[in-house]
Design a protein around this motif. Structure first.
Motif, short mmCIF file in Angstrom:
data_model
loop_
_atom_site.label_atom_id
_atom_site.label_comp_id
_atom_site.label_asym_id
_atom_site.label_seq_id
_atom_site.Cartn_x
_atom_site.Cartn_y
_atom_site.Cartn_z
N GLU A 96 9.60 48.69 41.50
CA GLU A 96 8.16 48.52 41.41
C GLU A 96 7.67 47.78 42.65
N TYR A 97 6.65 48.35 43.27
CA TYR A 97 6.08 47.73 44.45
C TYR A 97 5.16 46.58 44.03
N PRO A 98 4.82 45.68 44.95
CA PRO A 98 3.97 44.54 44.60
C PRO A 98 2.68 44.99 43.92
N PRO A 99 2.26 44.31 42.87
CA PRO A 99 1.03 44.70 42.17
C PRO A 99 -0.19 44.63 43.08
N ASP A 100 -1.07 45.59 42.91
CA ASP A 100 -2.34 45.63 43.64
C ASP A 100 -3.43 45.87 42.61
N HIS A 101 -4.27 44.85 42.41
CA HIS A 101 -5.31 44.91 41.39
C HIS A 101 -4.71 45.23 40.02
N GLY A 102 -3.57 44.61 39.72
CA GLY A 102 -2.94 44.75 38.41
C GLY A 102 -2.13 46.01 38.21
N LYS A 103 -1.94 46.80 39.27
CA LYS A 103 -1.18 48.04 39.16
C LYS A 103 0.00 48.04 40.14
N SER A 104 1.11 48.61 39.70
CA SER A 104 2.29 48.71 40.56
C SER A 104 2.75 50.16 40.68
N ARG A 105 2.96 50.60 41.91
CA ARG A 105 3.57 51.91 42.10
C ARG A 105 5.06 51.83 41.77
N ARG A 106 5.64 52.96 41.49
CA ARG A 106 6.98 53.00 40.93
C ARG A 106 7.82 54.09 41.58
N SER A 107 9.10 53.82 41.73
CA SER A 107 10.05 54.85 42.15
C SER A 107 11.32 54.71 41.33
N CYS A 108 12.08 55.79 41.26
CA CYS A 108 13.36 55.78 40.55
C CYS A 108 14.32 56.63 41.38
N GLU A 109 15.33 55.99 41.94
CA GLU A 109 16.20 56.66 42.89
C GLU A 109 17.66 56.51 42.51
N LEU A 110 18.47 57.43 43.04
CA LEU A 110 19.92 57.37 42.89
C LEU A 110 20.53 56.95 44.21
N GLU A 111 21.38 55.95 44.16
CA GLU A 111 22.12 55.50 45.33
C GLU A 111 23.61 55.60 45.05
N LEU A 112 24.39 55.63 46.12
CA LEU A 112 25.83 55.55 45.96
C LEU A 112 26.21 54.11 45.67
#
Length: 212
Positions: A96-112
């Motif tokens: 989750e990226y830092p909140p901006d006006h109470g909202k957070s962008r999101r990613s879900c990734e696979l790493e080795l």
């Protein structure tokens, strides 16, 4: 007799290698689908059967240029949750990226995993085939569009949700792999919300201050 034995051993090695690659692509497809569904629907990640590795904070350093007295981009801190498949090479990282006006962008990734061996050229072919099969199925629903990242690596594939997700974000899913270079081995795959001014209420606890 010796030639027959060597031939049998070689065939066994090839079969074993093929099965290992198929297992790798099967695990990838399962985890990739879980990531994609979570980000596209705005729901919690399905961690069934995975080992919880806990939450952490990752710091992204500011972008600076020599001679410029201020950073071109300020640094920030991202909250991360990690899971692993016991005995497998992948780690799932939800960010989750830092909140901006109470909202957070999101990613879900696979790493080795940290000690996992790099992706081989043969495994890259199996993973590429798995991604293309997954993408064809998604495109067939009429709800997705082709979206490929820049052709930087030996594999550069993507697909994008045609409409915004419930958080108001455009969502892309990618696979990027590099196996051609002797000095660089690269593997990145997963799903992320693209837009800057979108997102949902944070699920994780975030640091109050970014890196300046």
């Amino acid at each position: 007799m010796r030639r027959i034995t060597l031939s049998i051993l070689l065939n066994f090695a090839l079969i074993t290698s093929a099965r290992a690659s198929e297992d790798l692509s099967g695990v990838w497809r399962d985890l990739f689908t879980r990531c994609r569904i979570a980000v596209e629907t705005g729901k919690d990640f399905d961690a069934t059967g995975l080992r919880d590795l806990g939450r952490d904070v990752r710091t992204v350093a500011p972008v600076t240029v020599p001679g410029v007295p201020f950073p071109l981009l300020h640094g920030y801190k991202m909250a991360e949750q990690r899971w692993e498949v016991p005995g497998a090479r992948f780690v799932v990282v939800e960010t989750e990226y830092p909140p901006d006006h109470g909202k957070s962008r999101r990613s879900c990734e696979l790493e080795l995993a940290q000690e996992a061996k790099p992706i081989s050229a043969d495994e890259e072919n199996h993973l590429r085939t798995a991604f293309l099969a997954e993408r064809d199925e998604l495109l067939g629903t009429g709800r997705y569009e082709r979206w490929n990242p820049d052709p930087i690596f030996s594999t550069n594939l993507g697909v994008r949700l045609a409409e915004k997700n419930p958080s108001g974000c455009r969502v892309v899913s990618i696979m990027q792999i590099e196996t051609r270079s002797q000095s660089l081995s690269f593997f990145a795959t997963g799903t992320a919300e693209q837009d800057a001014a979108c997102g949902a209420a944070p699920r994780f606890e975030h640091p109050q201050n970014g890196t300046r």
